[in-house]
Design a protein around this motif. Structure first.
Motif, PDB file in Angstrom:
ATOM      1  N   ALA A 120       0.831  -1.203   0.000  1.00  0.00           N
ATOM      2  CA  ALA A 120       0.000   0.000   0.000  1.00  0.00           C
ATOM      3  C   ALA A 120       0.863   1.249   0.000  1.00  0.00           C
ATOM      4  O   ALA A 120       1.993   1.248   0.471  1.00  0.00           O
ATOM      5  CB  ALA A 120      -0.916  -0.008   1.227  1.00  0.00           C
ATOM      6  N   ILE A 121       0.289   2.311  -0.533  1.00  0.00           N
ATOM      7  CA  ILE A 121       0.893   3.641  -0.476  1.00  0.00           C
ATOM      8  C   ILE A 121      -0.157   4.594   0.052  1.00  0.00           C
ATOM      9  O   ILE A 121      -1.354   4.339  -0.021  1.00  0.00           O
ATOM     10  CB  ILE A 121       1.414   4.117  -1.864  1.00  0.00           C
ATOM     11  N   ALA A 122       0.317   5.707   0.596  1.00  0.00           N
ATOM     12  CA  ALA A 122      -0.606   6.713   1.140  1.00  0.00           C
ATOM     13  C   ALA A 122      -1.125   7.594   0.007  1.00  0.00           C
ATOM     14  O   ALA A 122      -0.394   7.913  -0.936  1.00  0.00           O
ATOM     15  CB  ALA A 122       0.102   7.567   2.179  1.00  0.00           C
ATOM     16  N   GLU A 123      -2.396   7.978   0.083  1.00  0.00           N
ATOM     17  CA  GLU A 123      -2.994   8.909  -0.885  1.00  0.00           C
ATOM     18  C   GLU A 123      -2.161  10.188  -0.911  1.00  0.00           C
ATOM     19  O   GLU A 123      -1.810  10.688  -1.969  1.00  0.00           O
ATOM     20  CB  GLU A 123      -4.437   9.207  -0.478  1.00  0.00           C
ATOM     21  N   ASN A 124      -1.865  10.717   0.279  1.00  0.00           N
ATOM     22  CA  ASN A 124      -0.973  11.862   0.410  1.00  0.00           C
ATOM     23  C   ASN A 124       0.430  11.282   0.550  1.00  0.00           C
ATOM     24  O   ASN A 124       0.803  10.785   1.605  1.00  0.00           O
ATOM     25  CB  ASN A 124      -1.348  12.690   1.643  1.00  0.00           C
ATOM     26  N   ARG A 125       1.199  11.327  -0.505  1.00  0.00           N
ATOM     27  CA  ARG A 125       2.503  10.648  -0.551  1.00  0.00           C
ATOM     28  C   ARG A 125       3.477  11.159   0.509  1.00  0.00           C
ATOM     29  O   ARG A 125       4.434  10.484   0.845  1.00  0.00           O
ATOM     30  CB  ARG A 125       3.122  10.791  -1.948  1.00  0.00           C
ATOM     31  N   GLU A 126       3.249  12.341   1.055  1.00  0.00           N
ATOM     32  CA  GLU A 126       4.142  12.884   2.084  1.00  0.00           C
ATOM     33  C   GLU A 126       3.813  12.358   3.477  1.00  0.00           C
ATOM     34  O   GLU A 126       4.565  12.559   4.412  1.00  0.00           O
ATOM     35  CB  GLU A 126       4.058  14.419   2.082  1.00  0.00           C
ATOM     36  N   LEU A 127       2.701  11.685   3.603  1.00  0.00           N
ATOM     37  CA  LEU A 127       2.207  11.230   4.897  1.00  0.00           C
ATOM     38  C   LEU A 127       2.859   9.909   5.307  1.00  0.00           C
ATOM     39  O   LEU A 127       3.105   9.043   4.491  1.00  0.00           O
ATOM     40  CB  LEU A 127       0.686  11.035   4.790  1.00  0.00           C
ATOM     41  N   VAL A 128       3.131   9.775   6.602  1.00  0.00           N
ATOM     42  CA  VAL A 128       3.558   8.500   7.180  1.00  0.00           C
ATOM     43  C   VAL A 128       2.338   7.930   7.895  1.00  0.00           C
ATOM     44  O   VAL A 128       1.693   8.626   8.688  1.00  0.00           O
ATOM     45  CB  VAL A 128       4.719   8.689   8.187  1.00  0.00           C
ATOM     46  N   ILE A 129       2.019   6.673   7.594  1.00  0.00           N
ATOM     47  CA  ILE A 129       0.889   6.019   8.265  1.00  0.00           C
ATOM     48  C   ILE A 129       1.467   4.888   9.112  1.00  0.00           C
ATOM     49  O   ILE A 129       2.095   3.966   8.591  1.00  0.00           O
ATOM     50  CB  ILE A 129      -0.153   5.490   7.263  1.00  0.00           C
TER      51      ILE A 129
END
Length: 157
Positions: A120-129
């Motif tokens: 998976a990748i975050a919708e907001n690419r700058e975000l850390v989940i």
């Protein structure tokens, strides 16, 4: 047997033949294109039977065909897609999963969804989940889920 004079003077027959040929093409291709021109040919055949001039026949053929194509094609396409369910990965959009491996900024992580592990990748690419965060699948890019944190998803609504 059939001379040029017979064929050229028998426009209703010509239009019926055109309609049949276009109907056969539609049956073979199922492209929802030639069927509308088949309808135009039927109208042209009808006006040819009442003796309308050739120009009127051609004009009605094209006008009726374009009107049928423009107004009824979208309706028929929707009707033909009735009962089509999302399959495979498309069915995952909108589902909730949990991050099992942290999703780093501009990188991938892992999400468990319906018993399966997905990259998976975050919708907001700058975000850390972070791990154990509840996420919602926004879309799918290739073989990766694109996710947003569930809390962020509800805040935006």
């Amino acid at each position: 047997m059939f001379g040029i004079e017979f064929i050229a003077g028998n426009w209703p027959l010509i239009w019926v033949i055109v309609a049949i040929v276009l109907g056969i093409i539609e049956a073979l291709t199922m492209g929802l294109t030639t069927i509308w021109f088949c309808g135009g040919a039927v109208v042209a055949a009808l006006v040819a039977m009442i003796g309308a001039p050739l120009g009127v026949q051609f004009a009605l053929f094209f006008i009726v065909s374009v009107v049928l194509l423009y107004f009824t094609r979208p309706i028929v396409q929707r009707k033909l897609n009735v009962g089509v369910e999302k399959t495979n990965s498309d069915a995952l959009i909108g589902k909730i999963g949990f991050v099992t491996k942290q999703i780093e900024a501009f990188s991938t992580g892992q999400v468990k969804l319906e018993g399966n592990e997905w990259t998976a990748i975050a919708e907001n690419r700058e975000l850390v989940i972070y791990q154990n965060t509840k996420v919602i699948v926004s879309r799918i890019e290739g073989v990766k889920l694109v996710v947003t944190p569930a809390e962020q998803h509800t805040e935006n609504k």
